[in-house]
Design an enzyme around this catalytic site. Structure first.
Site, PDB file in Angstrom:
ATOM      1  N   TYR A 101      78.576  65.477  -3.846  1.00 53.39           N
ATOM      2  CA  TYR A 101      77.977  64.345  -4.243  1.00 53.39           C
ATOM      3  C   TYR A 101      78.700  63.013  -4.150  1.00 53.39           C
ATOM      4  O   TYR A 101      79.746  63.047  -4.865  1.00 53.39           O
ATOM      5  CB  TYR A 101      77.076  64.685  -5.252  1.00 53.39           C
ATOM      6  CG  TYR A 101      76.510  63.356  -5.763  1.00 53.39           C
ATOM      7  CD1 TYR A 101      74.948  63.363  -5.513  1.00 53.39           C
ATOM      8  CD2 TYR A 101      76.956  62.242  -6.487  1.00 53.39           C
ATOM      9  CE1 TYR A 101      74.152  62.090  -5.698  1.00 53.39           C
ATOM     10  CE2 TYR A 101      76.047  61.099  -6.633  1.00 53.39           C
ATOM     11  CZ  TYR A 101      74.876  61.274  -6.514  1.00 53.39           C
ATOM     12  OH  TYR A 101      74.124  60.090  -6.652  1.00 53.39           O
ATOM     13  N   GLU A 189      73.485  56.722  -1.541  1.00 55.05           N
ATOM     14  CA  GLU A 189      74.043  58.203  -1.903  1.00 55.05           C
ATOM     15  C   GLU A 189      73.707  58.956  -0.812  1.00 55.05           C
ATOM     16  O   GLU A 189      73.009  59.068   0.008  1.00 55.05           O
ATOM     17  CB  GLU A 189      72.592  58.284  -2.790  1.00 55.05           C
ATOM     18  CG  GLU A 189      72.725  59.899  -3.578  1.00 55.05           C
ATOM     19  CD  GLU A 189      71.703  60.191  -4.313  1.00 55.05           C
ATOM     20  OE1 GLU A 189      71.742  59.900  -5.664  1.00 55.05           O
ATOM     21  OE2 GLU A 189      70.518  60.678  -3.971  1.00 55.05           O
TER      22      GLU A 189
END
Ligand code: GDP
Ligand code: MN
Length: 380
Positions: A101, A189
């Site tokens: 991530y 993101e």
């Protein structure tokens, strides 16, 4: 404003983040043609402005053209978390060896952009934060220096990313930080940032992308403004934006019209203090004229949850009589049996209250008296 995955990835790609070269389709036939162009296998991905599409069945791999068409048809008929799927992204399917991530958010506590990275990629970061917060590594970004190589490398080491990937990771993290700053984002993101096998090598690639642009900065980015998906907003939110109102829908049943964001927030607090719940936050802003007030009241009354309307107006440049005229005008058009309570103080308060009394709207002299009355009515 949120951008779709395909838009976010295109944007990230311009800053040097490696992304799959996909195509967007809005019909099963177009998805098939896209798959033919890209080459099999492909992954068909729903383009809706929510996370967790994978879990909801909105991301599917297809190995043949027929399968690409069928999968696209299935996905285009889905509604994910209340949003209908109108487009799919057809990406070359990746051979995934691992997922991490990488995201950048505004951290209000440090008043800076903060990079967050985690070895627990692929799942929603909120879940990681709740269950295994130790797996998230944070790096504060200096607004003048940007994200230096050594900080990005440090983060890569801290999440236990194998050394071979560090140079790519550093480059991707810095590109993402540039995309974040240059586009006035509040969130950028990549989840997952995947280790993908290509021609015998494994490299990092952004398989998903999400960017949220600060609405206050939209006028500086006409190119991004043009990408707005009208489905992102409810009908009420659209009308509110067109009328220049700051409006947020909430869960409760007391419709609120307040001038000034601070007073509006205080109003929500006092409603809660007296045991009620607000149906919305609505700031008509300073100096609102009658037409704006009328638009605001129409939006509030269109919400079936609303059992009572509370006006809380502190007149400075906003005039009490203007507000009262707006309320009366809206009520001439919209017939309603919803009770209303108004507290108007400050500029032209006597005139305002006289107009409201003429329209049989209850008035209150103080903030707390008005809220108590509204809460009482909301419970009947
Ligand atoms: P989200 O669920 O809305 O976050 O959608 P994502 O784009 O992150 O996709 C969810 C998951 O689908 C990813 O974590 C991957 O595991 C998987 N996925 C995405 N793209 C590919 C791909 O090209 N190939 C394969 N095999 N899986 C993929
Ligand atoms: Mn994702």
């Amino acid at each position: 404003m949120k951008l779709h995955e395909y838009q976010s990835k295109q944007l990230f790609g311009r800053y040097g983040v490696p992304v799959p070269q996909g195509l967007v389709a809005d019909t099963p036939a177009a998805a098939r043609a896209a798959a033919e162009k890209i080459g099999l296998p492909v992954v068909i991905k729903s383009q809706v402005l929510v996370g967790g599409r994978g879990k909801a069945g909105g991301v599917k791999v297809a190995r043949t053209l027929d399968e690409a068409e069928t999968r696209a048809r299935d996905i285009l008929s889905l509604t994910i978390k209340g949003l209908p799927v109108r487009k799919v992204l057809v990406d070359p399917a990746a051979d995934i060896q691992g997922e991490i991530y990488l995201g950048i958010v505004i951290d209000r506590a440090t008043r800076r952009a903060t990079m967050m990275t985690s070895s627990a990629g692929g799942m929603e970061i909120e879940e990681v934060a709740a269950r295994t917060p130790e797996k998230i590594v944070r790096m504060s970004i200096d607004p003048f220096m940007g994200l230096p190589e050594y900080d990005a490398r440090d983060a890569a080491a801290q999440i236990g990313l194998p050394r071979d990937y560090w140079p790519e990771f550093v480059q991707i993290a810095r590109s993402l930080a540039q995309a974040f700053a240059a586009n006035d984002a509040s969130l950028a993101e990549i989840n997952p940032l995947a280790m993908v096998r290509v021609d015998g090598h494994t490299r990092l690639m952004a398989l998903d992308g999400k960017i949220v642009i600060d609405d206050s900065a939209i006028p500086r980015h006409p190119d991004l403004a043009a990408m707005r998906d009208p489905d992102e907003e409810s009908e009420a939110e659209k009308q509110a934006r067109a009328a220049g109102l700051n409006f947020i829908s909430l869960e409760g049943n007391i419709g609120c019209m307040v001038n000034g964001a601070g007073l509006a927030m205080a109003t929500l607090d006092i409603i809660r203090f007296y045991g009620g719940t607000a149906a919305n936050f609505l700031d008509v802003a300073g100096g609102a004229r009658a037409d704006k007030v009328a638009a605001a009241l129409r939006i509030i009354l269109a919400d079936p949850k609303v059992k009572v309307v509370l006006f809380n107006i502190f007149g400075g440049i906003t005039r009490g009589d203007e507000v009262a005229h707006g309320i009366v005008t809206a009520l001439e058009e919209v017939k309603t049996s919803v009770p209303m309570v108004a507290r108007i103080v400050g500029t032209n308060q006597e005139e305002g209250n006289r107009i409201l009394a003429g329209a049989h709207i209850a008035t209150a002299n103080t903030f707390s008296e008005a809220v108590q009355k509204a809460v009482e009515l909301s419970k009947q």
